[in-house]
Design an enzyme around this catalytic site. Structure first.
Site, PDB file in Angstrom:
ATOM      1  N   TYR A  13       6.003  -4.897  -8.425  1.00  0.00           N
ATOM      2  CA  TYR A  13       6.098  -6.450  -8.401  1.00  0.00           C
ATOM      3  C   TYR A  13       7.360  -6.614  -9.997  1.00  0.00           C
ATOM      4  O   TYR A  13       7.787  -7.931  -9.706  1.00  0.00           O
ATOM      5  CB  TYR A  13       4.605  -6.778  -8.179  1.00  0.00           C
ATOM      6  CG  TYR A  13       4.200  -7.432  -7.477  1.00  0.00           C
ATOM      7  CD1 TYR A  13       3.611  -6.069  -5.974  1.00  0.00           C
ATOM      8  CD2 TYR A  13       4.036  -8.858  -7.350  1.00  0.00           C
ATOM      9  CE1 TYR A  13       2.902  -6.675  -5.113  1.00  0.00           C
ATOM     10  CE2 TYR A  13       3.319  -9.121  -5.919  1.00  0.00           C
ATOM     11  CZ  TYR A  13       3.161  -7.689  -4.789  1.00  0.00           C
ATOM     12  OH  TYR A  13       1.900  -8.021  -3.747  1.00  0.00           O
ATOM     13  N   LYS A  66      -0.554   7.502  -4.456  1.00  0.00           N
ATOM     14  CA  LYS A  66      -0.690   7.914  -3.657  1.00  0.00           C
ATOM     15  C   LYS A  66       0.215   9.203  -4.027  1.00  0.00           C
ATOM     16  O   LYS A  66       1.324   9.535  -4.350  1.00  0.00           O
ATOM     17  CB  LYS A  66       0.301   7.136  -2.914  1.00  0.00           C
ATOM     18  CG  LYS A  66       1.393   8.065  -2.036  1.00  0.00           C
ATOM     19  CD  LYS A  66       0.722   8.027  -0.633  1.00  0.00           C
ATOM     20  CE  LYS A  66       1.433   8.603  -0.073  1.00  0.00           C
ATOM     21  NZ  LYS A  66       0.772   8.830   1.956  1.00  0.00           N
ATOM     22  N   ASP A 101      -5.944  -7.816   1.912  1.00  0.00           N
ATOM     23  CA  ASP A 101      -6.252  -8.667   2.605  1.00  0.00           C
ATOM     24  C   ASP A 101      -7.317  -8.260   3.684  1.00  0.00           C
ATOM     25  O   ASP A 101      -7.631  -8.917   4.767  1.00  0.00           O
ATOM     26  CB  ASP A 101      -4.791  -9.294   3.425  1.00  0.00           C
ATOM     27  CG  ASP A 101      -3.773  -9.871   2.847  1.00  0.00           C
ATOM     28  OD1 ASP A 101      -4.033 -10.278   1.044  1.00  0.00           O
ATOM     29  OD2 ASP A 101      -3.314 -10.529   3.466  1.00  0.00           O
ATOM     30  N   ASP A 132      -2.698  -5.330  -3.442  1.00  0.00           N
ATOM     31  CA  ASP A 132      -2.429  -6.640  -2.199  1.00  0.00           C
ATOM     32  C   ASP A 132      -2.359  -6.412  -1.067  1.00  0.00           C
ATOM     33  O   ASP A 132      -2.828  -6.903  -0.392  1.00  0.00           O
ATOM     34  CB  ASP A 132      -1.166  -7.257  -2.847  1.00  0.00           C
ATOM     35  CG  ASP A 132      -1.055  -8.045  -1.745  1.00  0.00           C
ATOM     36  OD1 ASP A 132      -1.599  -9.334  -1.539  1.00  0.00           O
ATOM     37  OD2 ASP A 132       0.974  -7.866  -1.077  1.00  0.00           O
ATOM     38  N   ASP A 171      -3.079   5.665   2.230  1.00  0.00           N
ATOM     39  CA  ASP A 171      -3.524   5.869   3.571  1.00  0.00           C
ATOM     40  C   ASP A 171      -4.713   6.178   3.768  1.00  0.00           C
ATOM     41  O   ASP A 171      -5.120   5.126   5.147  1.00  0.00           O
ATOM     42  CB  ASP A 171      -2.650   6.547   3.995  1.00  0.00           C
ATOM     43  CG  ASP A 171      -2.452   7.412   3.620  1.00  0.00           C
ATOM     44  OD1 ASP A 171      -3.156   8.172   2.532  1.00  0.00           O
ATOM     45  OD2 ASP A 171      -1.741   8.695   4.420  1.00  0.00           O
TER      46      ASP A 171
HETATM   47  C1  IPM Z   1      -1.488 -12.411  -3.345  1.00  0.00           C
HETATM   48  C2  IPM Z   1      -0.107 -13.198  -2.285  1.00  0.00           C
HETATM   49  C3  IPM Z   1       0.877 -12.954  -3.749  1.00  0.00           C
HETATM   50  C4  IPM Z   1       0.493 -11.212  -3.823  1.00  0.00           C
HETATM   51  C5  IPM Z   1       1.945 -13.141  -3.582  1.00  0.00           C
HETATM   52  C6  IPM Z   1       1.733 -14.939  -2.781  1.00  0.00           C
HETATM   53  C7  IPM Z   1       3.234 -13.248  -4.512  1.00  0.00           C
HETATM   54  O1  IPM Z   1       0.075 -12.491  -1.605  1.00  0.00           O
HETATM   55  O2  IPM Z   1      -2.253 -13.065  -4.552  1.00  0.00           O
HETATM   56  O3  IPM Z   1      -2.581 -11.942  -2.939  1.00  0.00           O
HETATM   57  O4  IPM Z   1       1.862 -10.801  -3.039  1.00  0.00           O
HETATM   58  O5  IPM Z   1       0.265 -11.432  -4.899  1.00  0.00           O
HETATM   59 MN    MN Z   2      -1.253 -10.714  -1.286  1.00  0.00          MN
END
Ligand code: IPM
Ligand code: MN
Length: 356
Positions: A142, A191, A251, A247, A223
């Site tokens: 990032y 990884k 999710d 990240d 993975d």
């Molecule tokens: C998160 C979001 C952010 C990230 C984006 C919006 C930049 O997806 O906080 O997980 O990737 O960190």
């Molecule tokens: Mn995210």
């Protein structure tokens, strides 16, 4: 106690969900005689529209000079094609960087009332899902060098994933310390079969593993982690990983809880200053419809009280109130099931407030 909170409502559903968290905080202030002072700063697309930048210098100063930051969400299709240097997400990354918010805690907990909202079978959920993702937040790909250019007439682009030893060690310590207060297990995700940055990551985590003898430690490849989260989520307690892996995995893990709308997060610095936000995005498709789930933001406000303000009882109050409202069968659209009572964003905020 008096606390100054910088509020970044952001875009899409950001303003609606943050308003509900502030409603809940108002009740906490009243009950415990605290004074919460809110300073509002535009961030993301709304700031681009007003000022041409996703956050102004004064806005950034305000974020640095307060007791904590509460954020909704940023971004949306309207700003998808703006210059990458002023994208809405840029502001979020800048705040993380400028405030030194290297430790992102993403608790992934399935409220038992929502077991049927989780796509996993009851046999896999077993006794429940309760893990903590500790995501490194100010390093890695990032924040590495980016390049978009041409070589022999062909376009190319690259993003560098670089980690310094001290960055790995400090996030590792957050993970081990968290594990001591939980079920005592750290799974470090990397990884290392391919990446140099992961091999350094693993070496440093192993050293910490020897230091924290009372904490069980394991390495898991990223993975394989993606698979294990679905196959056997209860094997995990604390999962520590680098920025982008965290990240993606958070999710994925959020779905175990039934809805990404339920998941809070805390981004912590070396001091008490932190930023608190739900892990979901700005959901522009439902913005302004009162359909959003404010619970991820409300639970983020609880984390703010716990981690930045050292107000554990107040935080417990919010979490218990959320639990009670779910017990009574109230559900926003994302977690709605037959036989439950469907409510909008505002009503959900009011219900939680009234329980405190
Ligand atoms: C998160 C979001 C952010 C990230 C984006 C919006 C930049 O997806 O906080 O997980 O990737 O960190
Ligand atoms: Mn995210």
């Amino acid at each position: 106690m008096k606390k100054v909170i910088t509020v970044l409502k952001g875009d899409g559903i950001g303003p609606e969900i943050v308003d509900e968290a502030i409603k809940v905080l108002g009740r906490i202030a009243e009950k415990y005689s605290h004074e919460f002072v809110y300073k509002y700063v535009d961030i993301g697309g709304c700031a681009i529209d007003k000022y041409g930048v996703p956050i102004t210098d004064e806005g950034m100063e305000q974020c640095k000079n307060c007791d904590s930051v509460l954020l909704g969400a940023v971004g949306g299709p309207k700003w998808d094609n703006v210059d990458p240097s002023v994208r809405p997400e840029k502001a979020l990354l800048a705040v993380r960087h400028e405030l030194g918010l290297f430790a992102n805690l993403r608790p992934t907990k399935l409220f038992p009332q929502l077991a049927d909202a989780s796509p996993l079978k009851q046999s896999i959920i077993g006794n429940g899902i309760d893990l903590l993702i500790v995501r490194e937040l100010t390093g890695g790909i990032y924040f590495g060098k980016r390049n978009t250019a041409e070589e022999n007439g062909e376009a190319f682009a690259s993003d560098e994933m670089k980690y310094y030893a001290h960055e790995i060690e400090r996030i590792g310590r957050v993970a081990f310390e968290s594990a001591k207060k939980r079920r005592g297990k750290v799974s470090s995700v990397d990884k290392a079969n391919v990446l140099d940055s992961s091999r350094l990551w693993r070496k440093i985590m192993h050293k910490l593993g020897e230091e924290y003898k009372d904490v069980e430690y394991e390495d898991v490849l990223v993975d394989n982690t993606a698979m294990q989260l679905i196959k056997n989520p209860s094997r995990f307690d604390v999962v520590v990983t680098e920025n982008m892996f965290g990240d993606i995995l958070s999710d994925e893990a959020s779905m175990l809880t039934g809805s990404i709308g339920m998941m809070p997060s805390a981004s912590l610095s070396e001091g008490t200053l932190g930023m608190y936000e739900p892990i979901h995005g700005s959901a522009p498709d439902i913005a302004g419809t009162d359909m959003a789930n404010p619970l991820g933001t409300i639970l983020s406000a609880a984390m703010m009280l716990r981690y930045s303000f050292d107000m554990a009882n107040e935080a417990d109050d919010i979490e218990n109130a959320v639990n009670a409202v779910l017990d009574e069968g109230y559900r926003t659209a994302d977690i709605m099931r037959d036989g439950m009572k469907k409510v909008g964003c505002r009503e959900m905020g009011t219900l939680v407030t009234e329980k405190i």
